[in-house]
Write a protein that holds these residues in place. Structure first.
Motif, PDB file in Angstrom:
ATOM      1  N   ARG A 118       6.930  -5.748  19.729  1.00 17.19           N
ATOM      2  CA  ARG A 118       6.939  -4.715  18.685  1.00 17.19           C
ATOM      3  C   ARG A 118       7.472  -5.345  17.410  1.00 17.19           C
ATOM      4  NH1 ARG A 118       7.207   0.863  18.956  1.00 17.19           N
ATOM      5  NH2 ARG A 118       9.145   1.015  17.813  1.00 17.19           N
ATOM      6  N   LEU A 119       6.695  -5.264  16.364  1.00  9.36           N
ATOM      7  CA  LEU A 119       7.100  -5.949  15.139  1.00  9.36           C
ATOM      8  C   LEU A 119       6.942  -5.015  13.937  1.00  9.36           C
ATOM      9  CD1 LEU A 119       8.040  -8.557  13.743  1.00  9.36           C
ATOM     10  CD2 LEU A 119       5.643  -9.251  13.592  1.00  9.36           C
ATOM     11  N   ALA A 120       8.010  -4.882  13.182  1.00  9.16           N
ATOM     12  CA  ALA A 120       7.979  -4.060  11.969  1.00  9.16           C
ATOM     13  C   ALA A 120       8.282  -4.925  10.747  1.00  9.16           C
ATOM     14  CB  ALA A 120       9.013  -2.933  12.073  1.00  9.16           C
TER      15      ALA A 120
ATOM     16  N   GLY B 113      -5.033 -11.468   1.422  1.00  8.39           N
ATOM     17  CA  GLY B 113      -4.906 -12.479   2.469  1.00  8.39           C
ATOM     18  C   GLY B 113      -4.184 -11.931   3.684  1.00  8.39           C
ATOM     19  N   PHE B 114      -3.144 -11.159   3.444  1.00  9.94           N
ATOM     20  CA  PHE B 114      -2.392 -10.586   4.566  1.00  9.94           C
ATOM     21  C   PHE B 114      -3.290  -9.658   5.382  1.00  9.94           C
ATOM     22  CE2 PHE B 114       0.358  -7.987   7.028  1.00  9.94           C
ATOM     23  CZ  PHE B 114       1.490  -8.745   7.270  1.00  9.94           C
ATOM     24  N   LEU B 115      -4.060  -8.831   4.684  1.00  8.81           N
ATOM     25  CA  LEU B 115      -4.935  -7.885   5.392  1.00  8.81           C
ATOM     26  C   LEU B 115      -5.946  -8.636   6.268  1.00  8.81           C
ATOM     27  CD1 LEU B 115      -5.607  -5.179   2.634  1.00  8.81           C
ATOM     28  CD2 LEU B 115      -4.075  -5.050   4.604  1.00  8.81           C
ATOM     29  N   ASP B 116      -6.456  -9.732   5.747  1.00 13.79           N
ATOM     30  CA  ASP B 116      -7.394 -10.568   6.510  1.00 13.79           C
ATOM     31  C   ASP B 116      -6.734 -11.091   7.781  1.00 13.79           C
ATOM     32  OD1 ASP B 116      -9.973 -10.870   5.746  1.00 13.79           O
ATOM     33  OD2 ASP B 116      -9.734 -12.879   4.886  1.00 13.79           O
TER      34      ASP B 116
ATOM     35  N   ARG C 207      -5.931  -8.389  10.350  1.00 17.62           N
ATOM     36  CA  ARG C 207      -7.159  -7.993  11.047  1.00 17.62           C
ATOM     37  C   ARG C 207      -7.454  -8.958  12.191  1.00 17.62           C
ATOM     38  NH1 ARG C 207      -9.649  -6.409   6.624  1.00 17.62           N
ATOM     39  NH2 ARG C 207     -10.232  -8.522   6.060  1.00 17.62           N
ATOM     40  N   LYS C 208      -7.249 -10.254  11.914  1.00 14.54           N
ATOM     41  CA  LYS C 208      -7.563 -11.277  12.923  1.00 14.54           C
ATOM     42  C   LYS C 208      -6.447 -11.446  13.958  1.00 14.54           C
ATOM     43  CE  LYS C 208     -10.610 -13.597   9.753  1.00 14.54           C
ATOM     44  NZ  LYS C 208     -10.667 -14.436   8.563  1.00 14.54           N
ATOM     45  N   SER C 209      -5.304 -10.869  13.692  1.00 16.40           N
ATOM     46  CA  SER C 209      -4.166 -11.070  14.600  1.00 16.40           C
ATOM     47  C   SER C 209      -4.326 -10.304  15.909  1.00 16.40           C
ATOM     48  CB  SER C 209      -2.862 -10.623  13.923  1.00 16.40           C
ATOM     49  OG  SER C 209      -2.805  -9.211  13.826  1.00 16.40           O
ATOM     50  N   LYS C 210      -5.170  -9.304  15.903  1.00 13.92           N
ATOM     51  CA  LYS C 210      -5.443  -8.490  17.097  1.00 13.92           C
ATOM     52  C   LYS C 210      -4.164  -7.860  17.642  1.00 13.92           C
ATOM     53  CE  LYS C 210      -9.518 -11.161  18.426  1.00 13.92           C
ATOM     54  NZ  LYS C 210      -9.497 -12.541  18.064  1.00 13.92           N
ATOM     55  N   ARG C 211      -3.240  -7.498  16.779  1.00 17.61           N
ATOM     56  CA  ARG C 211      -2.024  -6.834  17.223  1.00 17.61           C
ATOM     57  C   ARG C 211      -1.586  -5.869  16.125  1.00 17.61           C
ATOM     58  NH1 ARG C 211       3.134 -10.071  17.718  1.00 17.61           N
ATOM     59  NH2 ARG C 211       3.894  -7.979  17.301  1.00 17.61           N
ATOM     60  N   THR C 212      -0.832  -4.853  16.534  1.00 22.87           N
ATOM     61  CA  THR C 212      -0.365  -3.870  15.550  1.00 22.87           C
ATOM     62  C   THR C 212       0.959  -4.322  14.955  1.00 22.87           C
ATOM     63  OG1 THR C 212      -1.430  -2.069  16.730  1.00 22.87           O
ATOM     64  CG2 THR C 212       0.366  -1.472  15.241  1.00 22.87           C
ATOM     65  N   THR C 213       1.057  -4.228  13.642  1.00 24.96           N
ATOM     66  CA  THR C 213       2.336  -4.434  12.962  1.00 24.96           C
ATOM     67  C   THR C 213       2.707  -3.123  12.285  1.00 24.96           C
ATOM     68  OG1 THR C 213       1.831  -6.773  12.536  1.00 24.96           O
ATOM     69  CG2 THR C 213       3.543  -5.760  11.187  1.00 24.96           C
ATOM     70  N   TYR C 214       3.955  -2.732  12.436  1.00 28.80           N
ATOM     71  CA  TYR C 214       4.419  -1.492  11.814  1.00 28.80           C
ATOM     72  C   TYR C 214       4.943  -1.809  10.423  1.00 28.80           C
ATOM     73  CZ  TYR C 214       4.001   0.229  16.547  1.00 28.80           C
ATOM     74  OH  TYR C 214       3.500   0.568  17.782  1.00 28.80           O
TER      75      TYR C 214
ATOM     76  N   ASN D  69      -4.956  -2.808  11.808  1.00 30.97           N
ATOM     77  CA  ASN D  69      -3.834  -3.375  12.572  1.00 30.97           C
ATOM     78  C   ASN D  69      -2.486  -3.253  11.866  1.00 30.97           C
ATOM     79  OD1 ASN D  69      -5.509  -4.072  14.670  1.00 30.97           O
ATOM     80  ND2 ASN D  69      -5.795  -6.185  13.982  1.00 30.97           N
ATOM     81  N   ILE D  70      -2.456  -2.516  10.767  1.00 30.79           N
ATOM     82  CA  ILE D  70      -1.174  -2.267  10.088  1.00 30.79           C
ATOM     83  C   ILE D  70      -0.927  -0.764  10.110  1.00 30.79           C
ATOM     84  CG2 ILE D  70       0.123  -2.430   7.927  1.00 30.79           C
ATOM     85  CD1 ILE D  70      -1.633  -4.817   7.208  1.00 30.79           C
ATOM     86  N   GLU D  71       0.083  -0.375  10.842  1.00 33.59           N
ATOM     87  CA  GLU D  71       0.388   1.050  10.956  1.00 33.59           C
ATOM     88  C   GLU D  71       1.570   1.365  10.051  1.00 33.59           C
ATOM     89  OE1 GLU D  71       1.519   4.176  14.486  1.00 33.59           O
ATOM     90  OE2 GLU D  71       0.287   2.442  15.016  1.00 33.59           O
TER      91      GLU D  71
END
Lengths: 70, 345
Positions: B241-243, B304-307, B310-317, B329-331
């Protein structure tokens, strides 16, 4: 007298060195050199220092990585 | 290629397109010189990082240094909540963490700047390095640094010296010599890495050349320390879990243009202040409907971050609670909601 006042009557804690690049720019009389120095300063700030071009690779660890990790 | 909004001015678009070339061309020699100079100092690397354990292995927060950190009291709220996860801060927010009573597990530092970066750890050459530079006077990252006096700097040096040994410094191989000297003398435990600035398999790759100087693990920086810290937390620490807080990539709408990061450079490029607005664009934060605005450099970083997200395949809060960063992938959630989730709420 005025000169001694302008020089200051205190000692700084650390040795203060004149910024050579800035001093050179201030002394420059050639408009091209001045413009070039200013452009360099502008690009330094605008470009950031670590602008990357590859958006597909997150990490890489030499040849142990057969392929960059995304 | 960056994704460009249709309502950007031609001048904004042109500048965004130029940014990557500017950075690489202007800095390549400096990066190599710094990497060579740091070679004798390199001991531990990211490969030597001990695995996180307990609550710190389950969740983490990246504390970047955007203006929201102060307006939203993000650090103080983490302290008040008794957050037990891993704390990864960037160099620009490190002193703010200490002042709030939060000792980060990691401080991330990477920029090769010679005069400014050392200030984040307290600058032993404060007077010489601050002369003629209004960067910190206009600072939106930490308003405390706007009134950074000699006395404040001395206090920061003492504060950092007192706590450095409790934090691991994640240090890029291209740090300036004065920053390397400062973090070593302060007592941080250093873990080194190389910035991944281009495709290492390309001909004449800068990344490969850095790797040949120092065979360190390479991390994509995304062009800024906040993104780089997120890459570290995601890809190296692999926190489930990463915020993030303080990842604004923009300015509050009441911030004067003159207080933006690249104001002087944009005025110079524009030939004056008149019409400078074309280099800025408004952005509505979907969580609250509040308006923010951003400039070409932050726009580039954000894109760049959004790119990468998207490719990280994980959710970041994203718990910044404002700014311009939202996408796949950014909640975007309030920090309190993330913290409640930590406690099973």
């Amino acid at each position: 007298m005025a000169e001694s006042v302008l020089k200051g009557n205190f000692k700084t804690k650390n040795q203060v060195e004149v910024d050579k690049a800035r001093a050179a720019q201030e002394k420059a009389t050639d408009p091209k050199a001045i413009a070039q120095a200013r452009k360099k300063q502008m690009l330094d700030h605008l470009g950031g220092s670590m602008v990357y071009v590859d958006r597909d690779t997150f990490t890489w660890d030499g040849e142990t990585d057969a392929k960059p990790k995304a | 290629m960056p994704n460009l909004r249709p309502d950007l001015s031609p001048e904004f678009r042109t500048l965004v397109a130029e940014i990557p070339e500017i950075g690489l061309k202007e800095y390549s020699r400096q990066l190599y010189e710094h990497a060579e100079a740091n070679r004798p100092h390199i001991g531990k690397t990211l490969r030597d990082l001990p695995a996180l354990t307990g609550a710190k292995a389950l969740s983490g927060v990246v504390i970047s240094a955007g203006p929201s950190v102060h307006r939203r009291r993000s650090i103080q709220r983490l302290v008040e909540a008794g957050y037990k996860g891993a704390v990864i801060c960037v160099d620009g927010s490190y002193v703010a963490c200490l002042k709030a009573g939060l000792i980060p597990d990691f401080v991330f530092t990477m920029d090769p700047g010679v005069k400014r970066m050392v200030r984040w750890f307290g600058d032993p050459d404060f007077e010489a390095n601050s002369r003629g530079d209004d960067y910190f006077d206009r600072q939106d990252l930490d308003v405390e640094f706007r009134k950074n006096s000699l006395a404040q700097n001395e206090a920061n040096i003492a504060l950092v010296n007192r706590h450095a040994s409790a934090t691991k410094a994640i240090a890029s191989s291209v740090l300036a010599a004065n920053v390397t000297r400062r973090v070593k003398e302060a007592g941080f435990e250093l873990y080194w890495w190389n910035p991944l600035v281009d495709n290492p398999h390309a001909q004449d790759s800068m990344t490969r050349r850095l790797f040949e100087i120092n065979p360190l693990p390479c991390l994509n920086t995304g062009g800024n320390v906040g993104t780089a810290a997120w890459v570290f937390a995601s890809m190296y620490l692999k926190l489930p879990r990463l915020a993030m807080v303080g990842m604004d990539y923009g300015y509050y709408i009441d911030t004067p243009l003159s207080c933006t990061q690249t104001y002087h450079e944009l005025v110079h490029r524009n030939g004056g202040e008149k019409g400078l607005e074309k280099f800025f664009i408004e952005h509505v934060y979907p969580g609250t409907g509040e308006k923010y605005y951003t400039d070409p450099v932050y726009y580039w970083y954000r894109d760049g971050f959004l790119d990468m997200a998207r490719k990280s395949k994980r959710t970041t809060y994203n718990c910044t609670e404002g700014g311009t960063l939202h996408g796949e992938n950014i909640e975007c959630v309030p920090l309190d909601a993330f913290l409640a989730g930590e406690n099973g709420g």
